[in-house]
Design a protein around this motif. Structure first.
Motif, PDB file in Angstrom:
ATOM      1  N   UNK A  88       0.804  -1.219   0.000  1.00 43.91           N
ATOM      2  CA  UNK A  88       0.000   0.000   0.000  1.00 43.91           C
ATOM      3  C   UNK A  88       0.841   1.275   0.000  1.00 43.91           C
ATOM      4  N   UNK A  89       2.162   1.129  -0.144  1.00 42.33           N
ATOM      5  CA  UNK A  89       3.042   2.298  -0.068  1.00 42.33           C
ATOM      6  C   UNK A  89       2.730   3.300  -1.174  1.00 42.33           C
ATOM      7  N   UNK A  90       2.502   2.817  -2.403  1.00 43.87           N
ATOM      8  CA  UNK A  90       2.209   3.754  -3.498  1.00 43.87           C
ATOM      9  C   UNK A  90       0.863   4.438  -3.282  1.00 43.87           C
ATOM     10  N   UNK A  91      -0.099   3.712  -2.750  1.00 37.55           N
ATOM     11  CA  UNK A  91      -1.390   4.330  -2.444  1.00 37.55           C
ATOM     12  C   UNK A  91      -1.212   5.420  -1.385  1.00 37.55           C
ATOM     13  N   UNK A  92      -0.430   5.102  -0.347  1.00 40.22           N
ATOM     14  CA  UNK A  92      -0.164   6.057   0.740  1.00 40.22           C
ATOM     15  C   UNK A  92       0.524   7.312   0.194  1.00 40.22           C
ATOM     16  N   UNK A  93       1.576   7.105  -0.612  1.00 43.13           N
ATOM     17  CA  UNK A  93       2.360   8.239  -1.114  1.00 43.13           C
ATOM     18  C   UNK A  93       1.553   9.100  -2.073  1.00 43.13           C
ATOM     19  N   UNK A  94       0.819   8.471  -2.996  1.00 44.92           N
ATOM     20  CA  UNK A  94       0.063   9.258  -3.979  1.00 44.92           C
ATOM     21  C   UNK A  94      -1.144   9.941  -3.352  1.00 44.92           C
ATOM     22  N   UNK A  95      -1.756   9.314  -2.346  1.00 41.01           N
ATOM     23  CA  UNK A  95      -2.848   9.979  -1.633  1.00 41.01           C
ATOM     24  C   UNK A  95      -2.346  11.243  -0.938  1.00 41.01           C
ATOM     25  N   UNK A  96      -1.193  11.129  -0.272  1.00 36.70           N
ATOM     26  CA  UNK A  96      -0.634  12.285   0.431  1.00 36.70           C
ATOM     27  C   UNK A  96      -0.271  13.395  -0.551  1.00 36.70           C
ATOM     28  N   UNK A  97       0.417  13.030  -1.644  1.00 35.81           N
ATOM     29  CA  UNK A  97       0.852  14.035  -2.609  1.00 35.81           C
ATOM     30  C   UNK A  97      -0.344  14.658  -3.332  1.00 35.81           C
ATOM     31  N   UNK A  98      -1.271  13.822  -3.801  1.00 32.89           N
ATOM     32  CA  UNK A  98      -2.423  14.340  -4.529  1.00 32.89           C
ATOM     33  C   UNK A  98      -3.299  15.229  -3.667  1.00 32.89           C
ATOM     34  N   UNK A  99      -3.506  14.839  -2.413  1.00 34.87           N
ATOM     35  CA  UNK A  99      -4.314  15.655  -1.504  1.00 34.87           C
ATOM     36  C   UNK A  99      -3.642  16.995  -1.232  1.00 34.87           C
ATOM     37  N   UNK A 100      -2.315  16.981  -1.070  1.00 40.42           N
ATOM     38  CA  UNK A 100      -1.587  18.224  -0.819  1.00 40.42           C
ATOM     39  C   UNK A 100      -1.638  19.151  -2.030  1.00 40.42           C
TER      40      UNK A 100
END
Length: 494
Positions: free
Chosen positions: A218-230
């Protein structure tokens, strides 16, 4: 003997009502920004996600830390241009920068559509607390209580606008911080220390095949969620509204620099999700957002629990009010005055904006009462994908004028269509499994949609230039502030 005349009251103007006259110092600006980034719904949704999905919820902390440098990069630049040229909304800026009515309209409508479910989620956050207080969702008592809360919000913003919101921002911060600290201390005392809380929660998650840490898959989901939300957050009208209300770039930078302090409240709210797991709280399937209200009910007497629920509900008033103000400003400045009544005076714009804010608040109430909470969450996820597609026209254009306005419009349309299709085809999941060939990874939908948006704009820009498609005048590069007859642009000295 007559009384000495005081300073004349400022004339009615959208910048007075929607931006507080651009007079906010660093502390009120920080409280407004923090209070709109971390909403009342966040305080039940993030612990609910921790309760239901484990460590993936920690993306919100990473997102907030990423958000600070992004805001520092974008908002002071936008503030400088907006203050110099009398711009009130992001769509005002797009219209002045690119000279395109159509692109500005696309930005305005996208921002309004993306923010409406966000506003409805604040109402749903209040219904969650009312449900925990014994007023079931869907019942008459809950509906009456919601109407009372939103009438208070309307009474707050209708006459005073953003200036009134700035006055209640410290109250919201103090109430929410007090609730979080008290419940966290009680939870730690109940289990004999934070270590025992995490151990008990980890055992319960392990039984469900989950963990308090982010699993490798789930690391890519975690990273892209954080970046996209920001990346998406600075495009929301409530953030733009709070930033443009600052009296200058220096207090705005100071306010943004202190924003990571709000990560402490976000960390505390995530910890309450861990505490709810440790306490054995049981929620109905699909209603993990009830974890914290039920935890409060387990930890404190009924009378105190009611007070704590009420404090969190009051915390919903600030973000809801700022969202309604930002949406009303977009609707009036960039739709009503642009297309329906181009001769509207500033006084008339303020009157229409006040009425529009009431209609928007009533619409959010109806939205929240008619739709299921999960439907509102799904639409909010879709709204995040949508609002991110305005980033090239707004944020990137602060740094470069290379993109052609028609290419930006085509990129926006491509990103909107692709993001909407991906979410709808995957059952309204914001994270989908994408890849090339044998390489697959879960990715936040908004980012590939943004990549398509940028690629389309980058490819079409030289094509349109070669074909001789005209570029309209950039009003933001004039030596003196741009002023148009009527109410659209007015000079403001920074």
């Amino acid at each position: 003997m007559g009384r000495s005349a005081g300073p004349p009251a400022p004339l009615p103007h959208p910048a007075e009502w929607a931006l507080g006259g651009r007079r906010l110092t660093a502390l009120p600006t920080n409280l407004l920004l923090g209070g709109t980034v971390i909403t009342a719904y966040t305080y039940v949704a993030i612990p609910g996600l921790m309760f239901g999905a484990g460590g993936l919820a920690l993306y919100a902390l990473t997102y907030l830390l990423l958000l600070t440098p992004l805001l520092m990069l974008v908002l002071p630049r936008l503030h400088r241009v907006a203050a110099r040229h009398g711009l009130v909304t992001a769509a005002d800026y797009v219209r002045a920068r690119h000279g395109s009515h159509t692109l500005a309209l696309a930005v305005a409508l996208t921002s309004i559509l993306a923010t409406m479910p966000y506003l409805a989620l604040q109402v749903i956050g209040v219904t969650t607390l009312l449900d925990a207080m014994g007023l079931p969702v869907g019942g008459a008592a809950c509906a009456v209580a919601l109407v009372v809360v939103l009438l208070c919000s309307a009474a707050l913003i209708h006459p005073g606008g953003l200036r009134a919101c700035a006055r209640i921002a410290p109250v919201k911060a103090a109430l929410c911080a007090g609730v979080l600290i008290l419940v966290a201390v009680l939870a730690v005392a109940e289990f004999g220390g934070p270590g025992a809380v995490f151990a008990a929660a980890d055992r319960r998650l392990a039984a469900q095949g989950l963990s308090l840490v982010v699993p490798p898959e789930s690391v890519t989901a975690y990273a892209t969620l954080a970046l996209g939300s920001a990346l998406a957050q600075p495009m929301y009208p409530q953030i733009v509204t709070a930033a443009l209300a600052s009296r200058g770039r220096r207090p705005l930078r100071a306010a943004i620099a202190a924003l990571p302090l709000w990560a402490l409240s976000l960390a505390l709210s995530a910890f309450l999700g861990v505490a709810a797991l440790a306490a054995g709280v049981q929620t109905h399937p699909g209603h993990a957002e009830l974890a914290v209200p039920l935890l409060i009910r387990n930890l404190v007497p009924e009378q105190l629990a009611g007070f704590l629920y009420g404090a969190l509900a009051v915390g919903a008033l600030l973000p809801a009010a700022v969202m309604a103000i930002g949406m009303a400003a977009l609707l009036v400045r960039n739709v009503y005055s642009e297309y329906l009544n181009p001769t509207a005076t500033p006084k008339h714009e303020v009157r229409v904006a006040r009425t529009a804010s009431l209609g928007i608040t009533a619409g959010a109430l109806l939205f929240a009462l008619v739709l299921r909470p999960q439907d509102a969450v799904n639409l909010h996820l879709l709204g995040g994908v949508w609002v991110l597609q305005t980033l090239p026209a707004v944020a990137l254009s602060l740094f470069t004028r290379w993109f052609h306005h028609r290419a930006l419009l085509a990129g926006w349309a491509a990103g909107m269509a692709a993001g909407t299709a991906l979410i709808c085809l995957h059952g309204f999941s914001s994270v989908v499994d994408l890849g090339i060939g044998p390489l697959h990874a879960p990715i936040y939908v908004a980012l590939p949609a943004l990549v398509l948006n940028l690629a389309t704009a980058a490819v079409l820009t030289p094509v349109l230039d070669r074909l001789g498609s005209p570029r309209w005048k950039d009003a933001t590069t004039c030596g003196t502030p741009h002023e148009r007859r009527g109410s659209r642009y007015t000079v403001v000295v920074d």
